[in-house]
Design a protein around this motif. Structure first.
Motif, short mmCIF file in Angstrom:
data_model
loop_
_atom_site.label_atom_id
_atom_site.label_comp_id
_atom_site.label_asym_id
_atom_site.label_seq_id
_atom_site.Cartn_x
_atom_site.Cartn_y
_atom_site.Cartn_z
N TYR A 8 16.50 -5.51 8.83
CA TYR A 8 16.63 -6.60 7.78
C TYR A 8 15.08 -7.03 7.45
N TYR A 9 14.67 -7.62 6.27
CA TYR A 9 13.68 -8.10 5.92
C TYR A 9 13.82 -9.30 4.97
N ASP A 10 12.77 -10.07 5.04
CA ASP A 10 12.78 -11.34 3.83
C ASP A 10 12.16 -11.20 2.66
N LYS A 13 8.67 -13.20 1.94
CA LYS A 13 7.83 -12.76 3.02
C LYS A 13 7.25 -11.69 2.62
N THR A 74 22.47 -14.04 1.72
CA THR A 74 21.50 -14.45 3.02
C THR A 74 20.02 -14.28 2.42
N LYS A 75 19.26 -14.77 3.29
CA LYS A 75 17.78 -14.89 2.90
C LYS A 75 17.16 -13.13 3.20
N GLU A 76 17.72 -12.68 4.36
CA GLU A 76 17.10 -11.43 4.83
C GLU A 76 18.06 -10.60 4.07
#
Length: 133
Positions: A8-10, A13, A74-76
């Motif tokens: 998973y990644y944001d 970011k 979700t954020k991620e």
């Protein structure tokens, strides 16, 4: 034993990283992936397109319904997945904990792969019985 690793990644970011930071993250990550493959720890792996490209299928009112976008807010976001060959969960944790993308904010979820062989055999037997009638 096989383990499924979900990465998973944001996106926010990721978008705020410089091109050099993104290149370093990818280069270090791909180099580690090469190490895992060369040592027999990695099977298939694949990256995913962004969540804006998702189409979610569900069953509603007796038929299939489709919804654009991800199911969960979700954020991620799920960025990809891989199949890892490890001796046990501790070994899988040891291998994944060394992945360089962690220091760039990635998250990994590690799940033991399920073995459906017996369930498939029983289903085949039931279906063969039903077809013989």
């Amino acid at each position: 034993m096989k383990y499924i690793c979900l990465g998973y990644y944001d996106p926010a970011k990721h978008a705020n990283m410089t091109e050099d930071e993104r290149n370093a993250m990818f280069d270090e990550g791909f180099e580690y992936d090469d190490y895992l493959r060369a040592n027999g720890y990695a099977g298939a792996g694949i990256a995913l397109q962004p969540s804006e490209t998702v189409l979610t299928l569900s069953w509603k009112n007796g038929k299939v319904a489709t919804t654009d976008g991800p199911y969960a807010e979700t954020k991620e976001q799920l960025g990809g997945f891989g199949v890892l060959e490890a001796w046990d969960m501790n070994h899988a944790i040891q291998l994944v904990s060394q992945h360089p993308s962690l220091k760039y904010g990635a998250l990994f979820e590690i799940r033991p792969a399920g073995d459906l062989n017996e369930m498939i055999k029983r289903s085949e037997q039931r279906r063969l019985k039903g077809a013989a009638r």
